[in-house]
Scaffold this motif. Structure first.
Motif, mmCIF file in Angstrom:
data_model
loop_
_atom_site.group_PDB
_atom_site.id
_atom_site.type_symbol
_atom_site.label_atom_id
_atom_site.label_comp_id
_atom_site.label_asym_id
_atom_site.label_seq_id
_atom_site.Cartn_x
_atom_site.Cartn_y
_atom_site.Cartn_z
ATOM 1 N N PRO A 266 0.817 -1.216 0.000
ATOM 2 C CA PRO A 266 0.000 0.000 0.000
ATOM 3 C C PRO A 266 0.853 1.269 0.000
ATOM 4 O O PRO A 266 1.910 1.322 0.640
ATOM 5 N N SER A 267 0.383 2.282 -0.693
ATOM 6 C CA SER A 267 1.081 3.569 -0.714
ATOM 7 C C SER A 267 0.945 4.309 0.606
ATOM 8 O O SER A 267 1.699 5.250 0.875
ATOM 9 N N VAL A 268 -0.027 3.889 1.421
ATOM 10 C CA VAL A 268 -0.320 4.539 2.696
ATOM 11 C C VAL A 268 -0.199 3.501 3.805
ATOM 12 O O VAL A 268 -0.666 2.365 3.659
ATOM 13 N N ASN A 269 0.427 3.880 4.911
ATOM 14 C CA ASN A 269 0.496 3.022 6.085
ATOM 15 C C ASN A 269 -0.838 3.096 6.820
ATOM 16 O O ASN A 269 -1.252 4.178 7.251
ATOM 17 N N SER A 270 -1.517 1.958 6.954
ATOM 18 C CA SER A 270 -2.856 1.952 7.551
ATOM 19 C C SER A 270 -2.852 2.350 9.020
ATOM 20 O O SER A 270 -3.894 2.713 9.574
ATOM 21 N N GLN B 116 -0.244 4.517 10.277
ATOM 22 C CA GLN B 116 0.522 5.757 10.424
ATOM 23 C C GLN B 116 0.468 6.491 9.084
ATOM 24 O O GLN B 116 1.423 6.497 8.318
ATOM 25 N N GLY B 117 -0.662 7.121 8.824
ATOM 26 C CA GLY B 117 -0.919 7.708 7.526
ATOM 27 C C GLY B 117 0.039 8.804 7.128
ATOM 28 O O GLY B 117 0.231 9.076 5.938
ATOM 29 N N GLU B 118 0.683 9.439 8.113
ATOM 30 C CA GLU B 118 1.598 10.538 7.798
ATOM 31 C C GLU B 118 2.963 10.038 7.321
ATOM 32 O O GLU B 118 3.834 10.846 6.962
ATOM 33 N N GLU B 119 3.170 8.740 7.300
ATOM 34 C CA GLU B 119 4.484 8.210 6.921
ATOM 35 C C GLU B 119 4.907 8.698 5.539
ATOM 36 O O GLU B 119 6.057 9.059 5.325
ATOM 37 N N GLY B 120 4.002 8.657 4.569
ATOM 38 C CA GLY B 120 4.292 9.219 3.261
ATOM 39 C C GLY B 120 4.881 8.219 2.289
ATOM 40 O O GLY B 120 5.623 7.304 2.667
ATOM 41 N N LEU B 121 4.542 8.429 1.012
ATOM 42 C CA LEU B 121 4.990 7.518 -0.042
ATOM 43 C C LEU B 121 6.498 7.518 -0.187
ATOM 44 O O LEU B 121 7.107 6.462 -0.410
ATOM 45 N N GLU B 122 7.129 8.668 -0.063
ATOM 46 C CA GLU B 122 8.581 8.741 -0.249
ATOM 47 C C GLU B 122 9.308 7.823 0.728
ATOM 48 O O GLU B 122 10.230 7.087 0.346
ATOM 49 N N LYS B 123 8.902 7.834 1.973
ATOM 50 C CA LYS B 123 9.552 6.987 2.967
ATOM 51 C C LYS B 123 9.271 5.510 2.691
ATOM 52 O O LYS B 123 10.153 4.657 2.842
ATOM 53 N N ARG B 124 8.056 5.191 2.262
ATOM 54 C CA ARG B 124 7.719 3.795 1.994
ATOM 55 C C ARG B 124 8.518 3.244 0.812
ATOM 56 O O ARG B 124 9.008 2.114 0.847
ATOM 57 N N LEU B 125 8.668 4.052 -0.222
ATOM 58 C CA LEU B 125 9.493 3.637 -1.356
ATOM 59 C C LEU B 125 10.953 3.483 -0.944
ATOM 60 O O LEU B 125 11.637 2.540 -1.363
ATOM 61 N N TYR B 126 11.431 4.407 -0.107
ATOM 62 C CA TYR B 126 12.819 4.337 0.350
ATOM 63 C C TYR B 126 13.076 3.046 1.134
ATOM 64 O O TYR B 126 14.084 2.364 0.913
ATOM 65 N N HIS B 127 12.187 2.709 2.047
ATOM 66 C CA HIS B 127 12.390 1.504 2.850
ATOM 67 C C HIS B 127 12.354 0.242 1.995
ATOM 68 O O HIS B 127 13.119 -0.710 2.229
ATOM 69 N N SER B 128 11.469 0.220 1.006
ATOM 70 C CA SER B 128 11.415 -0.930 0.113
ATOM 71 C C SER B 128 12.723 -1.088 -0.648
ATOM 72 O O SER B 128 13.321 -2.174 -0.688
#
Length: 312
Positions: free
Chosen positions: A198-202, A204-216
């Motif tokens: 998911p593009s959004v953390n269910s 912690q919605g403020e996490e943001g797409l940029e951080k999620r892509l970075y962690h992946s």
């Protein structure tokens, strides 16, 4: 040179109403593109045949509609037939319902003749098993799947695929260094991974797409580097019935560098010629496990699950 011309076949969104047949036509379109660009192996995402259904709480009769009871089956046979005709190996994920009634999140790999030569079942299931009213949306993988029962095996691919040593992971597995290291200890040269993230953390919605892509990307690049292996991580991306999935598909070399990266959240093909011999330097120097590993100090890794900080 032991080369695999690798195609990472990112897929855009699959809606709840989309048929298996429509999805397979899209997969064949990507396969045709890959063949035209010289690919010998095409990797598709996790749960490539359906929408990411664990986002919904459903009764079991409805859940079973998302599962495949055999592979190939009438819906997927055209994909296997076309891959066989083109001489291109394929790898993709799907929800597996076994004859015994067990449910797994599964990924398979074929040879260039269309025969299934490898199967992996997802070990690290994220999410939860019961409805959680505090989440923005549900992530019920622990409800709909069992943890994989096949471990993290590797397979020696045929000579027409460079004789490469290949292993598979699915989605959340990429975040666990133990999974990469078990593959690395078996000499893995190509780590294959599909995901639906998911593009959004269910929670912690403020996490943001940029951080999620970075962690992946961080997880895949670190795993590839620390085990001196090629890695391919392929997304299903885009808005599925109002629920966005992130893209970020990548191909990573054995030094941990991204050599190809998706630019969209749609059906998109990445291609890179991967020399399996490029893994040798890392495996015989800094990550020569026989010389450098100190297993007498690693007992906690297999001896406990929860972290246990010191008292005080």
């Amino acid at each position: 040179m032991r080369e695999i011309v690798l195609g990472a076949a990112q897929m855009g969104p699959i809606q709840r109403a989309d048929s298996r047949q429509a999805v397979v036509r899209r997969m064949i379109d990507l396969l045709e593109q890959a063949h035209g660009r010289g690919c010998t192996l095409v990797v598709y995402p996790e749960l490539a045949l359906t929408t990411f259904f664990p986002r919904w709480l459903m009764d079991w009769a409805e859940v079973d509609d998302w599962f495949e009871r055999e592979m190939p089956n009438p819906a997927t046979a055209p994909l296997f037939d076309r891959a066989r005709a083109l001489g291109v190996a394929i790898s993709f994920g799907y929800a597996e319902l076994t004859p015994e009634g067990r449910r797994f999140n599964t990924h398979i790999l074929t040879d260039r003749q269309g025969a299934i030569v490898a199967k992996y079942r997802k070990v690290h299931l994220p999410g939860h098993s019961e409805h959680d009213p505090d989440r923005a949306f549900q992530h019920l993988e622990k409800r709909y799947f069992e943890p994989g029962d096949l471990g993290f095996p590797v397979w020696r691919l045929p000579a027409d695929m460079g004789g490469a040593v290949a292993g598979m992971m699915i989605c959340n597995d990429r975040r666990w260094p133990e999974a990469w290291r078990v593959l690395g200890l078996q000499g893995v040269e190509l780590a294959i991974l599909g995901y639906n993230t998911p593009s959004v953390n269910s929670q912690q919605g403020e996490e943001g797409l940029e951080k999620r892509l970075y962690h992946s990307e961080l997880s895949v690049c670190a795993g590839a580097y620390q085990n001196a292996t090629w890695a391919v991580a392929v997304a299903k991306a885009g808005d599925e019935d109002g629920h966005p999935l992130m893209g970020g598909s990548i191909i990573v070399d054995p030094d941990g560098f991204v050599v190809a990266r998706a630019e969209t959240e749609a059906d998109e093909l990445l291609v890179h010629a991967c020399d399996m011999d490029a893994t040798r330097f890392g495996k015989t120097t800094i990550f020569d496990f026989a010389r450098h590993r100190r297993i007498e100090h690693y007992g906690r890794i297999c001896g406990q699950t929860a972290a246990t900080p010191p008292a005080g």
